[in-house]
Write a protein that holds these residues in place. Structure first.
Motif, PDB file in Angstrom:
ATOM      1  N   SER A 199     -27.953  14.796  -5.331  1.00  0.00           N
ATOM      2  CA  SER A 199     -28.325  13.572  -6.051  1.00  0.00           C
ATOM      3  C   SER A 199     -27.178  13.036  -6.909  1.00  0.00           C
ATOM      4  O   SER A 199     -27.248  11.913  -7.410  1.00  0.00           O
ATOM      5  N   ARG A 200     -26.106  13.823  -7.031  1.00  0.00           N
ATOM      6  CA  ARG A 200     -24.923  13.345  -7.769  1.00  0.00           C
ATOM      7  C   ARG A 200     -23.911  12.659  -6.856  1.00  0.00           C
ATOM      8  O   ARG A 200     -22.851  12.246  -7.316  1.00  0.00           O
ATOM      9  N   HIS A 201     -24.231  12.538  -5.578  1.00  0.00           N
ATOM     10  CA  HIS A 201     -23.340  11.841  -4.637  1.00  0.00           C
ATOM     11  C   HIS A 201     -23.075  10.434  -5.178  1.00  0.00           C
ATOM     12  O   HIS A 201     -23.998   9.759  -5.648  1.00  0.00           O
ATOM     13  N   PRO A 202     -21.827   9.955  -5.136  1.00  0.00           N
ATOM     14  CA  PRO A 202     -21.522   8.640  -5.711  1.00  0.00           C
ATOM     15  C   PRO A 202     -22.269   7.473  -5.065  1.00  0.00           C
ATOM     16  O   PRO A 202     -22.415   6.417  -5.675  1.00  0.00           O
ATOM     17  N   ARG A 203     -22.773   7.629  -3.842  1.00  0.00           N
ATOM     18  CA  ARG A 203     -23.507   6.547  -3.174  1.00  0.00           C
ATOM     19  C   ARG A 203     -25.011   6.801  -3.147  1.00  0.00           C
ATOM     20  O   ARG A 203     -25.744   6.145  -2.412  1.00  0.00           O
ATOM     21  N   PHE A 204     -25.477   7.772  -3.951  1.00  0.00           N
ATOM     22  CA  PHE A 204     -26.880   8.178  -3.897  1.00  0.00           C
ATOM     23  C   PHE A 204     -27.836   7.015  -4.156  1.00  0.00           C
ATOM     24  O   PHE A 204     -28.783   6.795  -3.405  1.00  0.00           O
ATOM     25  N   LYS A 205     -27.612   6.244  -5.215  1.00  0.00           N
ATOM     26  CA  LYS A 205     -28.537   5.176  -5.556  1.00  0.00           C
ATOM     27  C   LYS A 205     -28.570   4.099  -4.474  1.00  0.00           C
ATOM     28  O   LYS A 205     -29.633   3.577  -4.140  1.00  0.00           O
ATOM     29  N   GLU A 206     -27.413   3.784  -3.911  1.00  0.00           N
ATOM     30  CA  GLU A 206     -27.369   2.790  -2.836  1.00  0.00           C
ATOM     31  C   GLU A 206     -28.119   3.305  -1.595  1.00  0.00           C
ATOM     32  O   GLU A 206     -28.856   2.554  -0.957  1.00  0.00           O
ATOM     33  N   ALA A 207     -27.916   4.572  -1.277  1.00  0.00           N
ATOM     34  CA  ALA A 207     -28.600   5.161  -0.124  1.00  0.00           C
ATOM     35  C   ALA A 207     -30.105   5.197  -0.359  1.00  0.00           C
ATOM     36  O   ALA A 207     -30.900   4.890   0.544  1.00  0.00           O
ATOM     37  N   LEU A 208     -30.503   5.544  -1.550  1.00  0.00           N
ATOM     38  CA  LEU A 208     -31.926   5.616  -1.884  1.00  0.00           C
ATOM     39  C   LEU A 208     -32.573   4.237  -1.742  1.00  0.00           C
ATOM     40  O   LEU A 208     -33.696   4.119  -1.237  1.00  0.00           O
ATOM     41  N   ALA A 209     -31.865   3.191  -2.134  1.00  0.00           N
ATOM     42  CA  ALA A 209     -32.396   1.833  -1.991  1.00  0.00           C
ATOM     43  C   ALA A 209     -32.604   1.471  -0.520  1.00  0.00           C
ATOM     44  O   ALA A 209     -33.563   0.784  -0.166  1.00  0.00           O
ATOM     45  N   LEU A 210     -31.740   1.973   0.362  1.00  0.00           N
ATOM     46  CA  LEU A 210     -31.895   1.703   1.800  1.00  0.00           C
ATOM     47  C   LEU A 210     -33.108   2.415   2.366  1.00  0.00           C
ATOM     48  O   LEU A 210     -33.782   1.899   3.258  1.00  0.00           O
ATOM     49  N   ILE A 211     -33.380   3.608   1.866  1.00  0.00           N
ATOM     50  CA  ILE A 211     -34.497   4.405   2.379  1.00  0.00           C
ATOM     51  C   ILE A 211     -35.832   3.834   1.911  1.00  0.00           C
ATOM     52  O   ILE A 211     -36.795   3.762   2.665  1.00  0.00           O
ATOM     53  N   LYS A 212     -35.866   3.427   0.648  1.00  0.00           N
ATOM     54  CA  LYS A 212     -37.131   2.958   0.071  1.00  0.00           C
ATOM     55  C   LYS A 212     -37.275   1.467   0.272  1.00  0.00           C
ATOM     56  O   LYS A 212     -38.285   0.898   0.389  1.00  0.00           O
TER      57      LYS A 212
END
Length: 199
Positions: free
Chosen positions: A186-199
């Protein structure tokens, strides 16, 4: 065994204009293919796509097509012949004056680095995806089939393909499984962007 983005290539098989209207649950299948393509771009995973007889079945459907840089036409149902030169590039030719040296004095030429995992999704699961996966297994790639991004005209054919793929040694995964394994943390630098794509 978990997926690693740095060792993965995403292969999207035959999401074509004239084929998709006949695919069971096509909107969800296409949505997950788009998610995979966007996640791959975000996490620097190479993406290859194929089109079966593009004159007959049309081009890759939009908006998926706009996310793809490399689309390979094919006529055989399995895409192994088209994919292998991209998945396992040949060694570069010797450069400079080294070609004039005797063979035993030439520096060995290293092949381009190979990514050993192929994340595979597409249509139809029981024909082109199945045959492509089996060809890749024969070439000793790890094959991960994204079940919620695969489709066939009937659910029975799709499910039979999954049974056969699992029995042959493919890993069956979902789009979210791929996303979180590629991220790893969850500390991956692109985590929030990836999460937005999934949800």
């Amino acid at each position: 065994m978990l997926l690693d983005a740095s060792d993965s290539t995403l292969v999207l098989v035959d999401y074509q204009q004239r084929l998709m209207p006949a695919i069971a649950d096509a909107p969800a299948v296409l949505l997950n293919a788009q998610r995979l393509a966007r996640l791959a771009a975000l996490l620097e995973v190479p993406v290859l796509a194929t089109e079966q007889n593009p004159v007959g079945l049309g081009p890759t459907t939009q908006p998926l097509r706009s996310l793809l840089a490399t689309v390979l036409p094919k006529f055989a149902f399995g895409a192994g012949a088209e994919l292998m030169p991209r998945l396992r590039p040949p060694a570069a030719a010797p450069r400079g004056n080294s070609r004039s040296l005797p063979r035993h004095l030439q520096k060995p030429v290293e092949a381009a680095p190979e990514r050993g995992s192929v994340v595979l999704a597409g249509c139809e699961a029981h024909v082109c995806v199945l045959q492509t996966a089996l060809q890749l297994l024969e070439e000793e790639f790890e094959v991960w089939v994204v079940t919620d991004a695969c489709g066939s005209r009937t659910e029975r054919n799709r499910d039979a393909a999954f049974d056969r793929l699992a029995g042959a040694g493919c890993e069956l995964v979902t789009t979210e499984m791929v996303a979180f394994e590629w991220l790893g943390d969850s500390r991956h630098p692109r985590f929030k962007e990836a999460l937005a794509l999934i949800k």
